[in-house]
Enzyme design. Structure first.
Site, PDB file in Angstrom:
ATOM      1  N   SER A   1     -82.671  20.575 -50.126  1.00  0.00           N
ATOM      2  CA  SER A   1     -81.250  20.901 -50.244  1.00  0.00           C
ATOM      3  C   SER A   1     -80.873  22.032 -49.283  1.00  0.00           C
ATOM      4  O   SER A   1     -80.929  21.853 -48.069  1.00  0.00           O
ATOM      5  CB  SER A   1     -80.922  21.254 -51.699  1.00  0.00           C
ATOM      6  OG  SER A   1     -79.544  21.436 -51.887  1.00  0.00           O
TER       7      SER A   1
ATOM      8  N   GLN B   1     -82.172  26.311 -53.750  1.00  0.00           N
ATOM      9  CA  GLN B   1     -81.668  27.168 -54.820  1.00  0.00           C
ATOM     10  C   GLN B   1     -82.566  27.113 -56.043  1.00  0.00           C
ATOM     11  O   GLN B   1     -83.064  26.050 -56.413  1.00  0.00           O
ATOM     12  CB  GLN B   1     -80.247  26.704 -55.192  1.00  0.00           C
ATOM     13  CG  GLN B   1     -79.363  27.827 -55.652  1.00  0.00           C
ATOM     14  CD  GLN B   1     -77.885  27.498 -55.515  1.00  0.00           C
ATOM     15  OE1 GLN B   1     -77.492  26.820 -54.578  1.00  0.00           O
ATOM     16  NE2 GLN B   1     -77.068  27.974 -56.418  1.00  0.00           N
TER      17      GLN B   1
ATOM     18  N   GLN C   1     -75.200  15.413 -46.920  1.00  0.00           N
ATOM     19  CA  GLN C   1     -76.127  15.943 -47.928  1.00  0.00           C
ATOM     20  C   GLN C   1     -75.459  16.490 -49.184  1.00  0.00           C
ATOM     21  O   GLN C   1     -75.989  16.391 -50.281  1.00  0.00           O
ATOM     22  CB  GLN C   1     -76.994  17.039 -47.279  1.00  0.00           C
ATOM     23  CG  GLN C   1     -78.213  17.424 -48.079  1.00  0.00           C
ATOM     24  CD  GLN C   1     -78.482  18.913 -48.010  1.00  0.00           C
ATOM     25  OE1 GLN C   1     -77.675  19.724 -48.411  1.00  0.00           O
ATOM     26  NE2 GLN C   1     -79.636  19.266 -47.471  1.00  0.00           N
TER      27      GLN C   1
END
Length: 294
Positions: free
Chosen positions: A88, A9, A244
């Protein structure tokens, strides 16, 4: 060895993916399939949307995933990863790229992840901040001593650590870290405390979806954020992917492990050049470039 890395992101921009859509019939097919799976025209927002529209978590995460994965698909035979990793959200792109997840399952999980995270953000006001110019240990110790939830969330490169948690606790940490000599400690324009214990509701929601999804044997090792080492076992990949959401992204450590295991050429697949910039700060001696569709 060739290492392919996938951004998370923050890499989005208006017009992303339009060149792929216009120049590749295969890309167009994947984008149209994505609109069907998601139930709304994400291509309209990616190609013509404002920065504000693209910033919505439910849009941002699928948009970056689609740009990365479709670019990898159209590279065809020239895309031969020997190791992969993603920052991520990018970890899901990496898992489609190395054959663990199908395109459809990957996109469905990304969409569920985005919505679950959005919901967790709305349950409790929270934030993240970037801390520059301090040793990791100093940041970790400072966070641990503060009342309230604030933790190390993203180990992006040496001297750049993102912290995450409750707004007051993060602000207090920034204040103390500045006093301790941080070059900068600034709040980030994000919707919530990603990679912190405040994402527990999202982790629980996503865990069920991940467990119900088929994970295949990978074509090459994935270096996962949670453990920062090569993983090939599908069951283990699942567990790490679930963990995560509330655990820190050990990006510096992932890249260092890939280099130690023979990674010599790092290629970023997706929008922007964020990971290439971090590569230069982690190890300047290793080649880093962006994938392009010619």
């Amino acid at each position: 060895m060739k290492a392919y890395i996938f951004p998370g992101q923050g890499a989005q921009f208006s017009g992303m993916g339009l060149d792929l859509y216009e120049r590749s019939a295969l890309a167009k097919e994947y984008f149209e399939r994505a609109n069907e799976i998601l139930g709304f025209s994400i291509t309209d927002i990616m190609f013509k949307g404002t920065a504000e529209q693209l910033k919505e978590t439910k849009v941002t995460q699928p948009a970056i995933f689609l740009h990365s994965v479709i670019l990898a698909k159209v590279l065809g035979d020239s895309f031969q990863p020997e190791m992969v990793a993603g920052h991520s959200l990018g970890e899901l792109s990496a898992l489609v790229a190395n054959g663990v997840l199908s395109f459809e399952d990957g996109l469905t999980l990304v969409s569920k992840r985005a919505l679950a995270m959005q919901k967790a953000c709305e349950m409790q006001k929270s934030t993240m901040a970037a801390v520059l110019g301090l040793e990791d240990a100093v940041v970790e110790e400072t966070c641990a001593a503060i009342d309230g939830v604030v933790v190390a969330a993203n180990y992006n490169c040496p001297g750049q650590l993102v912290i995450s948690g409750e707004i007051e606790a993060v602000e207090k940490a920034c204040e103390i870290l500045t006093e301790k000599g941080a070059r900068r400690a600034l709040l980030l324009p994000v919707g919530g405390a990603f990679h912190s214990p405040l994402m527990e509701p999202a982790r629980e929601e996503l865990a069920a979806a991940i467990k119900a999804t088929t994970f295949s044997e990978p074509t090459c090792a994935v270096y996962q954020n949670v453990v920062a080492k090569a993983v090939r076992n599908p069951a283990e990949i699942k567990e790490n992917l679930i963990a995560q959401l509330t655990a820190p992204v050990k990006w510096t450590q992932c890249v260092q492990a890939m280099i130690a295991d023979g990674g010599t050429e790092f290629i970023e697949v997706g929008p922007g050049k964020v990971l290439q910039g971090l590569m230069r700060k982690i190890d300047r001696s290793v080649a880093a470039s962006g994938a392009s569709f010619e």
